[in-house]
Design an enzyme around this catalytic site. Sequence first.
Site, PDB file in Angstrom:
ATOM      1  N   ASN A 187      34.511-133.814  62.539  1.00 37.37           N
ATOM      2  CA  ASN A 187      35.331-134.355  61.435  1.00 37.37           C
ATOM      3  C   ASN A 187      36.446-134.505  62.073  1.00 37.37           C
ATOM      4  O   ASN A 187      37.329-133.513  62.284  1.00 37.37           O
ATOM      5  CB  ASN A 187      35.096-133.166  60.460  1.00 37.37           C
ATOM      6  N   HIS A 246      43.609-123.438  51.373  1.00 35.15           N
ATOM      7  CA  HIS A 246      42.750-122.609  51.685  1.00 35.15           C
ATOM      8  C   HIS A 246      42.385-122.677  53.213  1.00 35.15           C
ATOM      9  O   HIS A 246      42.525-121.784  54.117  1.00 35.15           O
ATOM     10  CB  HIS A 246      41.308-122.858  51.167  1.00 35.15           C
ATOM     11  N   THR A 276      33.046-128.620  65.156  1.00 32.54           N
ATOM     12  CA  THR A 276      32.906-129.942  64.169  1.00 32.54           C
ATOM     13  C   THR A 276      33.123-131.254  65.037  1.00 32.54           C
ATOM     14  O   THR A 276      33.707-131.494  66.185  1.00 32.54           O
ATOM     15  CB  THR A 276      34.104-129.686  63.189  1.00 32.54           C
ATOM     16  N   ASP A 286      39.804-132.720  45.422  1.00 29.99           N
ATOM     17  CA  ASP A 286      41.350-132.888  45.013  1.00 29.99           C
ATOM     18  C   ASP A 286      41.863-133.446  43.785  1.00 29.99           C
ATOM     19  O   ASP A 286      42.732-132.731  43.268  1.00 29.99           O
ATOM     20  CB  ASP A 286      41.978-133.534  46.404  1.00 29.99           C
ATOM     21  N   PHE A 305      40.843-135.596  49.214  1.00 32.52           N
ATOM     22  CA  PHE A 305      39.509-135.881  49.336  1.00 32.52           C
ATOM     23  C   PHE A 305      38.439-134.705  48.619  1.00 32.52           C
ATOM     24  O   PHE A 305      39.329-134.159  48.006  1.00 32.52           O
ATOM     25  CB  PHE A 305      38.821-136.250  50.741  1.00 32.52           C
ATOM     26  N   ASP A 335      33.547-123.190  57.131  1.00 35.35           N
ATOM     27  CA  ASP A 335      32.771-123.446  55.792  1.00 35.35           C
ATOM     28  C   ASP A 335      33.746-123.230  54.713  1.00 35.35           C
ATOM     29  O   ASP A 335      34.305-122.191  54.568  1.00 35.35           O
ATOM     30  CB  ASP A 335      31.460-122.671  55.843  1.00 35.35           C
ATOM     31  N   THR A 336      33.535-124.231  53.791  1.00 35.24           N
ATOM     32  CA  THR A 336      34.542-124.022  52.632  1.00 35.24           C
ATOM     33  C   THR A 336      33.662-124.332  51.390  1.00 35.24           C
ATOM     34  O   THR A 336      32.686-125.043  51.153  1.00 35.24           O
ATOM     35  CB  THR A 336      35.366-125.282  52.539  1.00 35.24           C
ATOM     36  N   HIS A 378      39.600-135.342  60.882  1.00 33.27           N
ATOM     37  CA  HIS A 378      40.405-135.031  59.960  1.00 33.27           C
ATOM     38  C   HIS A 378      40.629-133.521  60.222  1.00 33.27           C
ATOM     39  O   HIS A 378      41.889-133.079  60.335  1.00 33.27           O
ATOM     40  CB  HIS A 378      40.217-135.293  58.381  1.00 33.27           C
ATOM     41  N   LYS A 379      39.595-132.878  60.046  1.00 32.76           N
ATOM     42  CA  LYS A 379      39.464-131.332  60.527  1.00 32.76           C
ATOM     43  C   LYS A 379      40.224-131.233  61.901  1.00 32.76           C
ATOM     44  O   LYS A 379      41.167-130.107  62.055  1.00 32.76           O
ATOM     45  CB  LYS A 379      38.477-130.599  60.403  1.00 32.76           C
TER      46      LYS A 379
HETATM   47  P1  IMP Z   1      33.400-128.296  54.538  1.00 33.62           P
HETATM   48  O1  IMP Z   1      32.699-126.923  54.628  1.00 33.62           O
HETATM   49  O2  IMP Z   1      34.859-128.242  54.800  1.00 33.62           O
HETATM   50  O3  IMP Z   1      32.618-129.480  54.974  1.00 33.62           O
HETATM   51  O4  IMP Z   1      33.581-128.491  52.815  1.00 33.62           O
HETATM   52  C1  IMP Z   1      32.558-128.427  51.890  1.00 33.62           C
HETATM   53  C2  IMP Z   1      32.889-129.318  50.830  1.00 33.62           C
HETATM   54  O5  IMP Z   1      33.756-128.532  49.925  1.00 33.62           O
HETATM   55  C3  IMP Z   1      33.362-130.576  51.157  1.00 33.62           C
HETATM   56  O6  IMP Z   1      32.451-131.494  51.151  1.00 33.62           O
HETATM   57  C4  IMP Z   1      34.193-130.937  49.712  1.00 33.62           C
HETATM   58  O7  IMP Z   1      33.323-131.283  48.925  1.00 33.62           O
HETATM   59  C5  IMP Z   1      34.681-129.656  49.425  1.00 33.62           C
HETATM   60  N1  IMP Z   1      35.985-129.386  49.984  1.00 33.62           N
HETATM   61  C6  IMP Z   1      36.355-128.720  51.123  1.00 33.62           C
HETATM   62  N2  IMP Z   1      37.729-128.507  51.262  1.00 33.62           N
HETATM   63  C7  IMP Z   1      38.198-129.468  50.351  1.00 33.62           C
HETATM   64  C8  IMP Z   1      39.539-129.763  49.873  1.00 33.62           C
HETATM   65  O8  IMP Z   1      40.569-129.442  50.707  1.00 33.62           O
HETATM   66  N3  IMP Z   1      39.694-130.299  48.795  1.00 33.62           N
HETATM   67  C9  IMP Z   1      38.889-130.814  48.035  1.00 33.62           C
HETATM   68  N4  IMP Z   1      37.367-130.429  48.404  1.00 33.62           N
HETATM   69  C10 IMP Z   1      37.140-129.755  49.541  1.00 33.62           C
END
Ligand code: IMP
Length: 195
Positions: A10, A179, A8, A154, A151, A69-70, A12-13
Amino acid sequence: MKPIVFATNNSHKLSEIRAILGAQFSIKSLSDIGCHADIPETADTLEGNALQKARYVFEHYHTACFADDTGLEVTALKGAPGVHTARYAYPDRQDTEANTDRLLRELQGKADRSARFRTVIAYIDNNGEEHLFDGIVEGHITTERRGIEGFGYDPVFAPNDTGRTFAQMGVTAKNNISHRARAVAKLCDFLNKHQ
Ligand code: IMP
Protein backbone atom coordinates in the site's frame (compact mmCIF):
# COMPACT_ATOMS: atom_id res chain seq x y z
CA MET A 1 21.69 0.87 7.29
CA LYS A 2 20.01 -2.53 7.67
CA PRO A 3 16.75 -2.81 5.76
CA ILE A 4 13.46 -3.52 7.49
CA VAL A 5 10.64 -4.93 5.41
CA PHE A 6 7.16 -3.51 5.86
CA ALA A 7 4.74 -6.27 4.81
CA THR A 8 2.60 -4.08 2.56
CA ASN A 9 2.36 -2.80 -0.98
CA ASN A 10 0.00 0.00 0.00
CA SER A 11 1.86 3.07 -1.28
CA HIS A 12 -0.03 5.41 1.08
CA LYS A 13 1.10 3.42 4.15
CA LEU A 14 4.64 3.11 2.83
CA SER A 15 5.12 6.82 2.37
CA GLU A 16 3.57 7.49 5.79
CA ILE A 17 6.02 5.06 7.43
CA ARG A 18 9.00 6.28 5.43
CA ALA A 19 8.22 9.85 6.47
CA ILE A 20 8.55 8.76 10.12
CA LEU A 21 11.25 6.07 9.96
CA GLY A 22 12.94 6.81 6.66
CA ALA A 23 15.76 8.99 7.93
CA GLN A 24 17.19 6.29 10.25
CA PHE A 25 15.98 3.09 8.61
CA SER A 26 15.75 1.70 5.11
CA ILE A 27 12.13 0.57 4.77
CA LYS A 28 11.43 -1.91 1.98
CA SER A 29 8.02 -2.94 0.66
CA LEU A 30 7.00 -6.47 -0.33
CA SER A 31 7.55 -5.72 -4.00
CA ASP A 32 11.01 -4.28 -3.20
CA ILE A 33 12.01 -7.77 -1.97
CA GLY A 34 10.26 -9.57 -4.84
CA CYS A 35 7.37 -10.87 -2.73
CA HIS A 36 4.17 -10.89 -4.76
CA ALA A 37 2.25 -13.39 -2.64
CA ASP A 38 -1.20 -12.64 -1.31
CA ILE A 39 -0.22 -13.12 2.34
CA PRO A 40 -3.05 -14.71 4.33
CA GLU A 41 -4.87 -12.70 7.01
CA THR A 42 -7.12 -15.32 8.53
CA ALA A 43 -6.69 -14.79 12.26
CA ASP A 44 -9.58 -13.64 14.44
CA THR A 45 -7.73 -10.78 16.14
CA LEU A 46 -5.77 -7.75 14.90
CA GLU A 47 -2.71 -9.08 16.76
CA GLY A 48 -3.10 -12.47 15.08
CA ASN A 49 -3.34 -10.97 11.60
CA ALA A 50 -0.37 -8.63 12.07
CA LEU A 51 1.73 -11.54 13.40
CA GLN A 52 0.59 -13.84 10.61
CA LYS A 53 1.78 -11.39 7.94
CA ALA A 54 5.08 -10.60 9.68
CA ARG A 55 5.80 -14.31 10.28
CA TYR A 56 5.18 -15.09 6.62
CA VAL A 57 7.83 -12.54 5.58
CA PHE A 58 10.31 -13.65 8.25
CA GLU A 59 9.93 -17.34 7.38
CA HIS A 60 10.34 -16.77 3.64
CA TYR A 61 12.91 -13.93 3.59
CA HIS A 62 14.75 -14.20 6.96
CA THR A 63 14.86 -10.48 7.49
CA ALA A 64 13.62 -8.04 10.12
CA CYS A 65 10.10 -7.04 9.20
CA PHE A 66 6.81 -5.69 10.46
CA ALA A 67 3.15 -5.79 9.50
CA ASP A 68 0.10 -3.91 10.67
CA ASP A 69 -3.61 -4.47 11.03
CA THR A 70 -6.30 -1.94 11.93
CA GLY A 71 -9.84 -2.28 13.20
CA LEU A 72 -12.69 0.02 14.15
CA GLU A 73 -14.13 -1.08 17.51
CA VAL A 74 -17.62 0.26 18.28
CA THR A 75 -18.78 0.00 21.89
CA ALA A 76 -22.51 -0.50 21.19
CA LEU A 77 -21.63 -3.24 18.68
CA LYS A 78 -19.50 -5.10 21.25
CA GLY A 79 -16.26 -4.25 19.46
CA ALA A 80 -17.48 -4.91 15.90
CA PRO A 81 -16.52 -4.56 13.11
CA GLY A 82 -13.06 -5.10 14.69
CA VAL A 83 -11.03 -7.57 12.73
CA HIS A 84 -13.73 -7.49 9.99
CA THR A 85 -13.47 -3.72 9.46
CA ALA A 86 -12.26 -3.88 5.83
CA ARG A 87 -15.01 -6.33 4.80
CA TYR A 88 -17.85 -5.32 7.09
CA ALA A 89 -20.58 -5.13 4.42
CA TYR A 90 -19.46 -8.03 2.22
CA PRO A 91 -17.19 -10.85 3.46
CA ASP A 92 -15.51 -11.29 0.07
CA ARG A 93 -14.69 -7.69 -0.92
CA GLN A 94 -13.87 -4.23 0.40
CA ASP A 95 -16.60 -1.69 -0.33
CA THR A 96 -16.02 1.51 1.61
CA GLU A 97 -19.41 3.08 0.93
CA ALA A 98 -21.31 -0.09 1.80
CA ASN A 99 -19.20 -0.57 4.95
CA THR A 100 -20.06 2.94 6.12
CA ASP A 101 -23.74 2.50 5.27
CA ARG A 102 -23.86 -0.68 7.31
CA LEU A 103 -22.18 0.98 10.28
CA LEU A 104 -24.65 3.89 10.25
CA ARG A 105 -27.55 1.43 9.94
CA GLU A 106 -26.36 -0.74 12.84
CA LEU A 107 -26.07 2.33 15.07
CA GLN A 108 -29.49 3.79 14.25
CA GLY A 109 -31.33 4.54 17.50
CA LYS A 110 -28.30 3.68 19.69
CA ALA A 111 -27.44 6.33 22.29
CA ASP A 112 -23.82 5.23 22.73
CA ARG A 113 -21.91 5.99 19.54
CA SER A 114 -18.44 5.77 21.07
CA ALA A 115 -15.79 3.94 19.05
CA ARG A 116 -12.06 3.68 18.62
CA PHE A 117 -9.62 2.90 15.89
CA ARG A 118 -6.90 0.47 16.93
CA THR A 119 -3.77 -0.39 14.96
CA VAL A 120 -1.51 -3.27 15.90
CA ILE A 121 2.01 -3.54 14.52
CA ALA A 122 3.89 -6.83 14.78
CA TYR A 123 7.66 -6.46 14.43
CA ILE A 124 10.03 -9.43 14.11
CA ASP A 125 13.69 -8.63 14.63
CA ASN A 126 16.66 -10.29 12.93
CA ASN A 127 16.76 -12.95 15.67
CA GLY A 128 13.13 -13.90 15.09
CA GLU A 129 11.89 -12.25 18.29
CA GLU A 130 8.36 -10.90 18.07
CA HIS A 131 7.23 -7.52 19.43
CA LEU A 132 3.73 -5.98 19.39
CA PHE A 133 2.83 -2.27 19.48
CA ASP A 134 -0.59 -0.69 19.39
CA GLY A 135 -2.01 2.75 18.72
CA ILE A 136 -5.50 3.84 19.70
CA VAL A 137 -7.62 6.89 18.98
CA GLU A 138 -10.92 7.25 20.83
CA GLY A 139 -13.90 8.99 19.29
CA HIS A 140 -17.48 8.52 18.13
CA ILE A 141 -19.43 7.67 15.01
CA THR A 142 -21.35 10.63 13.61
CA THR A 143 -24.94 10.23 12.39
CA GLU A 144 -24.02 11.16 8.82
CA ARG A 145 -20.93 11.55 6.63
CA ARG A 146 -18.95 14.77 7.05
CA GLY A 147 -15.89 15.85 5.04
CA ILE A 148 -14.18 14.56 1.93
CA GLU A 149 -10.55 13.85 2.88
CA GLY A 150 -8.94 10.59 3.95
CA PHE A 151 -10.34 7.15 3.22
CA GLY A 152 -12.37 4.30 4.69
CA TYR A 153 -14.53 5.32 7.64
CA ASP A 154 -12.96 8.80 7.93
CA PRO A 155 -16.19 10.71 7.08
CA VAL A 156 -18.05 9.18 10.06
CA PHE A 157 -15.29 8.91 12.69
CA ALA A 158 -14.82 11.98 14.92
CA PRO A 159 -11.87 11.76 17.35
CA ASN A 160 -12.69 13.06 20.85
CA ASP A 161 -12.24 16.78 21.54
CA THR A 162 -11.81 17.77 17.89
CA GLY A 163 -15.42 18.47 16.86
CA ARG A 164 -14.55 17.20 13.38
CA THR A 165 -14.40 13.91 11.56
CA PHE A 166 -11.09 12.60 10.25
CA ALA A 167 -12.38 13.49 6.78
CA GLN A 168 -12.82 17.13 7.85
CA MET A 169 -9.38 17.38 9.49
CA GLY A 170 -7.04 16.98 6.57
CA VAL A 171 -4.28 14.43 6.33
CA THR A 172 -1.64 16.33 8.31
CA ALA A 173 -3.84 16.94 11.35
CA LYS A 174 -5.13 13.36 11.17
CA ASN A 175 -1.61 11.92 11.03
CA ASN A 176 -0.68 13.80 14.20
CA ILE A 177 -3.19 11.87 16.27
CA SER A 178 -4.15 8.78 14.31
CA HIS A 179 -4.11 5.22 15.59
CA ARG A 180 -1.56 4.26 12.94
CA ALA A 181 0.73 7.20 13.74
CA ARG A 182 0.63 6.28 17.45
CA ALA A 183 1.53 2.65 16.79
CA VAL A 184 4.32 3.69 14.41
CA ALA A 185 5.68 6.12 17.01
CA LYS A 186 5.99 3.20 19.49
CA LEU A 187 7.76 1.08 16.87
CA CYS A 188 10.06 4.00 16.09
CA ASP A 189 10.97 4.44 19.80
CA PHE A 190 11.66 0.73 20.09
CA LEU A 191 13.88 0.64 16.99
CA ASN A 192 15.82 3.67 18.14
CA LYS A 193 16.57 1.94 21.45
CA HIS A 194 17.32 -1.52 20.10
CA GLN A 195 18.99 -1.17 16.68
P1 IMP B 1 -5.84 -2.02 7.34
O1 IMP B 1 -5.58 -3.13 8.31
O2 IMP B 1 -4.92 -0.85 7.52
O3 IMP B 1 -5.93 -2.49 5.93
O4 IMP B 1 -7.28 -1.43 7.69
C1 IMP B 1 -8.45 -2.23 7.64
C2 IMP B 1 -9.64 -1.35 7.31
O5 IMP B 1 -9.83 -0.40 8.37
C3 IMP B 1 -9.49 -0.50 6.04
O6 IMP B 1 -9.95 -1.17 4.92
C4 IMP B 1 -10.37 0.69 6.35
O7 IMP B 1 -11.69 0.41 6.00
C5 IMP B 1 -10.28 0.83 7.85
N1 IMP B 1 -9.31 1.86 8.24
C6 IMP B 1 -8.03 1.65 8.64
N2 IMP B 1 -7.43 2.80 8.94
C7 IMP B 1 -8.36 3.77 8.73
C8 IMP B 1 -8.33 5.19 8.86
O8 IMP B 1 -7.32 5.82 9.22
N3 IMP B 1 -9.47 5.83 8.55
C9 IMP B 1 -10.61 5.21 8.14
N4 IMP B 1 -10.68 3.89 7.98
C10 IMP B 1 -9.57 3.17 8.28
